[in-house]
Motif scaffolding. Structure first.
Motif, PDB file in Angstrom:
ATOM      1  N   LEU A  20       0.809  -1.214   0.000  1.00 13.49           N
ATOM      2  CA  LEU A  20       0.000   0.000   0.000  1.00 13.49           C
ATOM      3  C   LEU A  20       0.846   1.268   0.000  1.00 13.49           C
ATOM      4  N   ALA A  21       2.127   1.158   0.326  1.00 16.48           N
ATOM      5  CA  ALA A  21       3.018   2.317   0.226  1.00 16.48           C
ATOM      6  C   ALA A  21       3.219   2.716  -1.234  1.00 16.48           C
ATOM      7  N   LEU A  22       3.038   1.773  -2.139  1.00 17.00           N
ATOM      8  CA  LEU A  22       3.237   2.035  -3.559  1.00 17.00           C
ATOM      9  C   LEU A  22       2.064   2.794  -4.167  1.00 17.00           C
ATOM     10  N   GLU A  23       0.835   2.401  -3.779  1.00 17.00           N
ATOM     11  CA  GLU A  23      -0.370   3.060  -4.275  1.00 17.00           C
ATOM     12  C   GLU A  23      -1.595   2.489  -3.574  1.00 17.00           C
ATOM     13  N   PRO A  24      -2.682   3.260  -3.513  1.00 15.24           N
ATOM     14  CA  PRO A  24      -3.924   2.727  -2.941  1.00 15.24           C
ATOM     15  C   PRO A  24      -4.466   1.597  -3.828  1.00 15.24           C
ATOM     16  N   LEU A  25      -4.922   0.544  -3.206  1.00 14.88           N
ATOM     17  CA  LEU A  25      -5.455  -0.608  -3.936  1.00 14.88           C
ATOM     18  C   LEU A  25      -6.654  -1.187  -3.193  1.00 14.88           C
ATOM     19  N   HIS A  26      -7.492  -1.922  -3.926  1.00 16.34           N
ATOM     20  CA  HIS A  26      -8.578  -2.663  -3.291  1.00 16.34           C
ATOM     21  C   HIS A  26      -8.070  -4.069  -2.965  1.00 16.34           C
ATOM     22  N   GLY A  27      -8.828  -4.791  -2.155  1.00 11.63           N
ATOM     23  CA  GLY A  27      -8.386  -6.076  -1.631  1.00 11.63           C
ATOM     24  C   GLY A  27      -7.890  -7.063  -2.673  1.00 11.63           C
ATOM     25  N   TRP A  28      -8.680  -7.290  -3.727  1.00 17.39           N
ATOM     26  CA  TRP A  28      -8.277  -8.264  -4.735  1.00 17.39           C
ATOM     27  C   TRP A  28      -6.966  -7.844  -5.393  1.00 17.39           C
ATOM     28  N   ALA A  29      -6.825  -6.548  -5.674  1.00 20.04           N
ATOM     29  CA  ALA A  29      -5.593  -6.049  -6.303  1.00 20.04           C
ATOM     30  C   ALA A  29      -4.397  -6.201  -5.364  1.00 20.04           C
ATOM     31  N   ILE A  30      -4.630  -6.029  -4.057  1.00 22.31           N
ATOM     32  CA  ILE A  30      -3.553  -6.225  -3.081  1.00 22.31           C
ATOM     33  C   ILE A  30      -3.068  -7.665  -3.132  1.00 22.31           C
ATOM     34  N   SER A  31      -4.002  -8.616  -3.122  1.00 23.05           N
ATOM     35  CA  SER A  31      -3.604 -10.028  -3.146  1.00 23.05           C
ATOM     36  C   SER A  31      -2.888 -10.383  -4.438  1.00 23.05           C
ATOM     37  N   GLN A  32      -3.326  -9.811  -5.554  1.00 26.58           N
ATOM     38  CA  GLN A  32      -2.673 -10.071  -6.834  1.00 26.58           C
ATOM     39  C   GLN A  32      -1.279  -9.455  -6.886  1.00 26.58           C
ATOM     40  N   ARG A  33      -1.120  -8.243  -6.331  1.00 26.07           N
ATOM     41  CA  ARG A  33       0.189  -7.591  -6.309  1.00 26.07           C
ATOM     42  C   ARG A  33       1.163  -8.391  -5.452  1.00 26.07           C
ATOM     43  N   LEU A  34       0.714  -8.862  -4.283  1.00 27.71           N
ATOM     44  CA  LEU A  34       1.559  -9.677  -3.415  1.00 27.71           C
ATOM     45  C   LEU A  34       2.021 -10.934  -4.141  1.00 27.71           C
ATOM     46  N   LYS A  35       1.094 -11.574  -4.798  1.00 30.82           N
ATOM     47  CA  LYS A  35       1.416 -12.789  -5.558  1.00 30.82           C
ATOM     48  C   LYS A  35       2.417 -12.478  -6.671  1.00 30.82           C
ATOM     49  N   ALA A  36       2.188 -11.407  -7.407  1.00 29.33           N
ATOM     50  CA  ALA A  36       3.050 -11.060  -8.548  1.00 29.33           C
ATOM     51  C   ALA A  36       4.456 -10.673  -8.107  1.00 29.33           C
ATOM     52  N   VAL A  37       4.570  -9.781  -7.118  1.00 31.19           N
ATOM     53  CA  VAL A  37       5.897  -9.309  -6.741  1.00 31.19           C
ATOM     54  C   VAL A  37       6.705 -10.371  -5.999  1.00 31.19           C
ATOM     55  N   SER A  38       6.031 -11.394  -5.490  1.00 31.08           N
ATOM     56  CA  SER A  38       6.749 -12.482  -4.814  1.00 31.08           C
ATOM     57  C   SER A  38       7.049 -13.632  -5.757  1.00 31.08           C
ATOM     58  N   GLY A  39       6.832 -13.423  -7.044  1.00 30.08           N
ATOM     59  CA  GLY A  39       7.097 -14.490  -8.012  1.00 30.08           C
ATOM     60  C   GLY A  39       6.165 -15.674  -7.812  1.00 30.08           C
ATOM     61  N   ASN A  40       4.922 -15.398  -7.468  1.00 29.24           N
ATOM     62  CA  ASN A  40       3.888 -16.420  -7.235  1.00 29.24           C
ATOM     63  C   ASN A  40       4.178 -17.320  -6.038  1.00 29.24           C
ATOM     64  N   VAL A  41       5.020 -16.873  -5.135  1.00 26.59           N
ATOM     65  CA  VAL A  41       5.338 -17.668  -3.941  1.00 26.59           C
ATOM     66  C   VAL A  41       4.368 -17.354  -2.809  1.00 26.59           C
ATOM     67  N   LEU A  42       4.076 -16.071  -2.599  1.00 20.76           N
ATOM     68  CA  LEU A  42       3.210 -15.671  -1.493  1.00 20.76           C
ATOM     69  C   LEU A  42       1.797 -15.430  -1.989  1.00 20.76           C
ATOM     70  N   GLN A  43       0.857 -16.103  -1.362  1.00 18.21           N
ATOM     71  CA  GLN A  43      -0.547 -15.911  -1.669  1.00 18.21           C
ATOM     72  C   GLN A  43      -1.295 -15.765  -0.359  1.00 18.21           C
ATOM     73  N   VAL A  44      -2.286 -14.912  -0.356  1.00 24.59           N
ATOM     74  CA  VAL A  44      -3.069 -14.693   0.851  1.00 24.59           C
ATOM     75  C   VAL A  44      -4.545 -14.898   0.524  1.00 24.59           C
ATOM     76  N   SER A  45      -5.223 -15.635   1.370  1.00 26.47           N
ATOM     77  CA  SER A  45      -6.647 -15.892   1.167  1.00 26.47           C
ATOM     78  C   SER A  45      -7.460 -14.695   1.650  1.00 26.47           C
ATOM     79  N   GLU A  46      -8.698 -14.599   1.171  1.00 30.31           N
ATOM     80  CA  GLU A  46      -9.583 -13.537   1.628  1.00 30.31           C
ATOM     81  C   GLU A  46      -9.791 -13.633   3.135  1.00 30.31           C
ATOM     82  N   GLY A  47      -9.827 -14.855   3.654  1.00 27.67           N
ATOM     83  CA  GLY A  47     -10.040 -15.074   5.076  1.00 27.67           C
ATOM     84  C   GLY A  47      -8.907 -14.565   5.944  1.00 27.67           C
ATOM     85  N   SER A  48      -7.740 -14.366   5.367  1.00 24.86           N
ATOM     86  CA  SER A  48      -6.607 -13.775   6.092  1.00 24.86           C
ATOM     87  C   SER A  48      -6.406 -12.312   5.725  1.00 24.86           C
TER      88      SER A  48
END
Length: 113
Positions: A20-48
Protein backbone atom coordinates in the motif's frame (compact mmCIF):
# COMPACT_ATOMS: atom_id res chain seq x y z
CA UNK A 1 4.01 -22.07 -1.97
CA UNK A 2 3.57 -20.17 1.31
CA UNK A 3 0.23 -19.48 2.89
CA UNK A 4 -0.44 -16.88 5.60
CA UNK A 5 -0.26 -19.63 8.21
CA UNK A 6 3.31 -20.23 7.01
CA UNK A 7 4.26 -16.56 7.49
CA UNK A 8 6.30 -15.51 10.48
CA UNK A 9 3.96 -13.75 12.95
CA UNK A 10 3.40 -10.17 11.78
CA UNK A 11 4.87 -10.67 8.32
CA UNK A 12 1.53 -10.23 6.56
CA UNK A 13 1.11 -6.79 8.14
CA UNK A 14 4.45 -5.49 6.89
CA UNK A 15 3.84 -6.94 3.42
CA UNK A 16 0.45 -5.23 3.20
CA UNK A 17 1.92 -1.94 4.39
CA UNK A 18 4.66 -2.15 1.76
CA UNK A 19 2.22 -2.90 -1.05
CA UNK A 20 0.00 0.00 0.00
CA UNK A 21 3.02 2.32 0.23
CA UNK A 22 3.24 2.03 -3.56
CA UNK A 23 -0.37 3.06 -4.27
CA UNK A 24 -3.92 2.73 -2.94
CA UNK A 25 -5.46 -0.61 -3.94
CA UNK A 26 -8.58 -2.66 -3.29
CA UNK A 27 -8.39 -6.08 -1.63
CA UNK A 28 -8.28 -8.26 -4.74
CA UNK A 29 -5.59 -6.05 -6.30
CA UNK A 30 -3.55 -6.22 -3.08
CA UNK A 31 -3.60 -10.03 -3.15
CA UNK A 32 -2.67 -10.07 -6.83
CA UNK A 33 0.19 -7.59 -6.31
CA UNK A 34 1.56 -9.68 -3.42
CA UNK A 35 1.42 -12.79 -5.56
CA UNK A 36 3.05 -11.06 -8.55
CA UNK A 37 5.90 -9.31 -6.74
CA UNK A 38 6.75 -12.48 -4.81
CA UNK A 39 7.10 -14.49 -8.01
CA UNK A 40 3.89 -16.42 -7.24
CA UNK A 41 5.34 -17.67 -3.94
CA UNK A 42 3.21 -15.67 -1.49
CA UNK A 43 -0.55 -15.91 -1.67
CA UNK A 44 -3.07 -14.69 0.85
CA UNK A 45 -6.65 -15.89 1.17
CA UNK A 46 -9.58 -13.54 1.63
CA UNK A 47 -10.04 -15.07 5.08
CA UNK A 48 -6.61 -13.77 6.09
CA UNK A 49 -6.40 -10.63 3.97
CA UNK A 50 -9.53 -8.80 5.06
CA UNK A 51 -9.08 -9.34 8.82
CA UNK A 52 -5.48 -8.10 8.47
CA UNK A 53 -6.62 -5.02 6.54
CA UNK A 54 -9.30 -4.36 9.14
CA UNK A 55 -6.72 -4.60 11.94
CA UNK A 56 -4.43 -2.15 10.12
CA UNK A 57 -7.35 0.22 9.56
CA UNK A 58 -8.45 0.09 13.22
CA UNK A 59 -4.84 0.70 14.22
CA UNK A 60 -4.74 3.86 12.10
CA UNK A 61 -2.05 2.58 9.74
CA UNK A 62 -4.33 2.54 6.70
CA UNK A 63 -7.54 4.25 5.67
CA UNK A 64 -10.24 2.96 3.37
CA UNK A 65 -12.76 4.53 1.03
CA UNK A 66 -15.34 3.11 -1.35
CA UNK A 67 -14.84 3.99 -5.01
CA UNK A 68 -15.17 2.40 -8.45
CA UNK A 69 -12.54 -0.02 -9.77
CA UNK A 70 -11.11 -0.06 -13.27
CA UNK A 71 -14.08 -2.34 -14.16
CA UNK A 72 -16.51 0.21 -12.70
CA UNK A 73 -17.32 -2.02 -9.72
CA UNK A 74 -17.56 -0.55 -6.26
CA UNK A 75 -14.68 -1.61 -4.00
CA UNK A 76 -12.98 -0.50 -0.83
CA UNK A 77 -9.60 1.07 -1.64
CA UNK A 78 -6.96 1.06 1.09
CA UNK A 79 -4.28 3.75 1.51
CA UNK A 80 -1.32 4.09 3.83
CA UNK A 81 -1.44 6.82 6.50
CA UNK A 82 1.52 8.77 7.87
CA UNK A 83 1.59 6.53 10.94
CA UNK A 84 1.42 3.53 8.59
CA UNK A 85 4.53 4.78 6.79
CA UNK A 86 6.33 5.11 10.12
CA UNK A 87 5.21 1.61 11.12
CA UNK A 88 6.41 0.27 7.77
CA UNK A 89 9.88 1.75 8.30
CA UNK A 90 10.08 0.26 11.79
CA UNK A 91 8.72 -3.15 10.81
CA UNK A 92 10.91 -3.34 7.71
CA UNK A 93 13.99 -2.67 9.85
CA UNK A 94 12.85 -5.34 12.33
CA UNK A 95 12.32 -7.78 9.46
CA UNK A 96 15.78 -7.08 8.01
CA UNK A 97 17.33 -7.71 11.43
CA UNK A 98 15.35 -10.96 11.87
CA UNK A 99 16.11 -12.18 8.33
CA UNK A 100 19.81 -11.47 8.85
CA UNK A 101 19.82 -13.44 12.10
CA UNK A 102 18.02 -16.38 10.48
CA UNK A 103 20.53 -16.31 7.61
CA UNK A 104 23.38 -16.43 10.10
CA UNK A 105 21.90 -19.48 11.82
CA UNK A 106 21.18 -21.25 8.52
CA UNK A 107 24.72 -20.50 7.35
CA UNK A 108 26.37 -22.32 10.26
CA UNK A 109 28.74 -24.94 8.97
CA UNK A 110 27.57 -28.22 10.53
CA UNK A 111 31.10 -29.59 10.83
CA UNK A 112 32.14 -26.48 12.78
CA UNK A 113 29.78 -27.20 15.68
Amino acid sequence: MSKPSDFVQGTLDVLLLKILALEPLHGWAISQRLKAVSGNVLQVSEGSLYPALHKLEVGGWITAEWRPTENNRRAKFYSLTASGRAALREQAADWERLAGAVSLVLGINESAS
